[in-house]
Structure formats: structure tokens, C-alpha cells
Design a protein around this motif. Structure first.
Motif, PDB file in Angstrom:
ATOM      1  N   ALA A 134       7.792  24.404  23.562  1.00  0.00           N
ATOM      2  CA  ALA A 134       8.132  25.061  22.293  1.00  0.00           C
ATOM      3  C   ALA A 134       6.881  25.333  21.468  1.00  0.00           C
ATOM      4  O   ALA A 134       6.762  26.392  20.840  1.00  0.00           O
ATOM      5  N   GLY A 163      12.530   9.529  16.727  1.00  0.00           N
ATOM      6  CA  GLY A 163      12.927  10.914  16.951  1.00  0.00           C
ATOM      7  C   GLY A 163      13.256  11.612  15.657  1.00  0.00           C
ATOM      8  O   GLY A 163      13.762  10.993  14.716  1.00  0.00           O
ATOM      9  N   ASP A 198       9.147  19.930  24.432  1.00  0.00           N
ATOM     10  CA  ASP A 198       8.531  19.959  23.105  1.00  0.00           C
ATOM     11  C   ASP A 198       7.197  20.702  23.145  1.00  0.00           C
ATOM     12  O   ASP A 198       6.899  21.525  22.269  1.00  0.00           O
ATOM     13  N   GLN A 240       5.011  17.063  15.776  1.00  0.00           N
ATOM     14  CA  GLN A 240       5.954  15.993  15.438  1.00  0.00           C
ATOM     15  C   GLN A 240       5.270  14.667  15.110  1.00  0.00           C
ATOM     16  O   GLN A 240       5.929  13.730  14.661  1.00  0.00           O
ATOM     17  N   SER A 256      15.202  14.790  13.521  1.00  0.00           N
ATOM     18  CA  SER A 256      16.411  15.608  13.600  1.00  0.00           C
ATOM     19  C   SER A 256      16.043  17.002  14.081  1.00  0.00           C
ATOM     20  O   SER A 256      14.883  17.429  13.993  1.00  0.00           O
ATOM     21  N   GLU A 257      17.021  17.716  14.598  1.00  0.00           N
ATOM     22  CA  GLU A 257      16.766  19.079  15.066  1.00  0.00           C
ATOM     23  C   GLU A 257      16.262  19.958  13.927  1.00  0.00           C
ATOM     24  O   GLU A 257      15.371  20.803  14.132  1.00  0.00           O
ATOM     25  N   PHE A 258      16.792  19.751  12.743  1.00  0.00           N
ATOM     26  CA  PHE A 258      16.329  20.520  11.586  1.00  0.00           C
ATOM     27  C   PHE A 258      14.855  20.227  11.309  1.00  0.00           C
ATOM     28  O   PHE A 258      14.057  21.143  11.071  1.00  0.00           O
ATOM     29  N   SER A 259      14.492  18.947  11.338  1.00  0.00           N
ATOM     30  CA  SER A 259      13.097  18.574  11.079  1.00  0.00           C
ATOM     31  C   SER A 259      12.174  19.100  12.171  1.00  0.00           C
ATOM     32  O   SER A 259      11.053  19.532  11.892  1.00  0.00           O
ATOM     33  N   ARG A 260      12.634  19.061  13.412  1.00  0.00           N
ATOM     34  CA  ARG A 260      11.814  19.545  14.512  1.00  0.00           C
ATOM     35  C   ARG A 260      11.542  21.037  14.364  1.00  0.00           C
ATOM     36  O   ARG A 260      10.392  21.483  14.424  1.00  0.00           O
ATOM     37  N   ARG A 261      12.597  21.796  14.182  1.00  0.00           N
ATOM     38  CA  ARG A 261      12.435  23.251  14.082  1.00  0.00           C
ATOM     39  C   ARG A 261      11.645  23.638  12.830  1.00  0.00           C
ATOM     40  O   ARG A 261      10.756  24.490  12.885  1.00  0.00           O
TER      41      ARG A 261
END
Length: 246
Positions: free
Chosen positions: A19, A227, A16, A206, A229-234
Motif C-alpha cells: 500500500a 494494530g 502494508d 504506521q 484501526s482501518e480508519f487510522s491506517r488509511r
């Protein structure tokens, strides 16, 4: 003993944060990657042995590395010393960051809430301040507030693993106390908004979403369900990298 080695350490050990670094300008990456690689090595030191004295010796080795700018047989030492020298990183802050990890080495419960808060300030708060300095920042209070909030979110995610290792990670694990921590973390995020260099602040992208989860349902901490979601993270990382707003 290169930037590439530091990048590999961060990418493997803290994807994380890696990134977040890769979303920063190249000049900032050259300073942040050695700093974050150093932080990973220090954070790991208490866990490489079940013997607290061995962990303490490893932490002392890193304290000596910081205090003595000489060549060391470690791939992170030279790049990190270059950042210390070029960015003028405050050595007392680095030393406190390392010393705070003695708590992890010995595994004793936090004495009380203030002791836990001090641990977050010395570790995550100190790291964010060092990152801010490396990126030209000057507002220590804001950087520490942002780091504390982000560190809290990451620490709460680690609670199930810490408990599985036989630790008592929180001074008060009641739902109301956990929600109070999340509230404090969100308040610190608000106080720091826009006051920390974006390249450094990216690492906290995050924190707000995670702390909001805890505020809505503190049971996600013990249940290991924190945690995004991948969408929220990106999407969150893209938003912060473009706007600088957390």
C-alpha cells in the motif's frame, strides 16, 4: 522476471508495504517493488525449513545472487539486479541485510540489547537506507533511524508469533524494557522526520501510532493487540503521502 511479478510478491507477502509503494510515484515504484520483493524472499528464507543449515544455504544463495550479476532462475533476481545497477545500491548494506537473517535461521536468543539493536539496524535500517538511495536520498543516518523505528514496530507486532514458534524474541521482555524500546523508536522517528525521501519513508507510516500504543500499554505486545484501526491506517497513509510527515 518482471516488475509485475515483484508487485505480486509484495502485495501477497507484505500488504502494508505494498500500500505504501502504491502511494509513491510510478518511477519510485519501479525501484521499490524489486527491492521489497527481494527483502521478503530473504526474510522468508530462515522459515522455509526447520533445518538451520538449509535456511543458511538459501541465504547464501541470495548473497551469491547479489555478488554475481548473472542470470538466475528466480523471478526477483533480474529486476533486483537492475535496481542495484541503476540506483547504485551499496552492496555491503545488502550483504549485511542478508547475513543478519542468520539469526532467524538458527533461532538463538539475542545476546543482549545491543545485539537486538544491531539486528534491527542491519535488517530494517538497512532496508530503509537502500530504499532511500533508490529514491535519491543521501542521509544514511536519518534513513537508518527511520527504518529502525519502523522495524521495531513491526517486530513487536510479530512477538506473539515468534513465541509460538518457540523463540525468545526480545532480550528483555519486561514491561519497562519494552516501553524503553518504544521510547527509543519514537525518538528516532523524530530525528528522521523530513530527512528521508517521501517515497521511501511511506513504508514507515504506521510506526508512530504503533509505538505510541506500546508506550501507553506494553502489554499489547505479548497480548498480540498491536494494530491501528482501518480508519487510522488509511488516514495515516494519506497524510504521509500528501505531507511527507511521519
Amino acid at each position: 522476471m518482471s516488475l509485475a511479478a515483484c508487485a505480486g510478491i509484495v502485495e501477497r507477502g507484505d500488504p502494508d508495504r505494498f500500500a505504501a509503494v502504491m502511494a509513491a510515484p510510478p518511477a519510485a515504484r519501479a525501484r521499490l517493488l524489486p527491492l521489497y520483493a527481494f527483502n521478503l524472499e530473504v526474510a522468508r528464507a530462515p522459515w522455509v525449513s526447520k533445518e538451520p543449515m538449509i535456511a543458511e544455504m538459501r541465504l547464501q544463495w541470495w548473497r551469491d545472487v547479489v555478488a554475481e550479476p548473472v542470470a538466475r532462475a528466480h523471478e526477483v533476481a533480474a529486476p533486483f539486479h537492475a535496481v542495484i545497477r541503476e540506483a547504485g545500491l551499496p552492496l555491503p548494506v545488502i550483504d549485511r541485510l542478508i547475513a543478519a537473517r542468520l539469526h532467524d535461521a538458527w533461532g538463538e536468543p539475542f545476546a543482549d540489547g545491543p545485539a537486538f539493536e544491531a539486528y534491527l539496524d542491519d535488517t530494517a535500517g538497512g532496508l530503509m537506507w537502500l530504499a532511500a538511495v533508490a529514491c535519491g536520498g543521501h542521509d544514511e543516518a536519518a534513513a537508518r533511524a527511520l527504518g529502525w523505528a519502523s522495524g521495531l514496530a513491526n517486530y513487536l507486532r510479530a512477538v506473539p508469533e515468534l513465541e509460538a514458534r518457540g523463540r525468545m524474541p526480545l532480550p528483555d521482555g519486561r514491561a519497562s524494557a519494552v516501553q524503553a524500546l518504544a521510547t527509543e523508536g519514537l525518538a528516532r522517528l523524530d530525528a528522521a522526520r523530513g530527512r528521508v525521501p517521501k517515497a521511501a519513508a511511506l513504508a514507515a507510516w504506521q510506526a508512530r501510532g504503533l509505538l505510541r500504543q506500546v508506550l501507553a500499554d506494553p502489554g499489547v505486545v505479548a497480548g498480540g493487540r498491536m494494530g491501528l484501526s482501518e480508519f487510522s491506517r488509511r488516514g495515516g497513509l494519506l497524510w504521509v503521502s500528501v505531507t511527507g510527515r511521519l
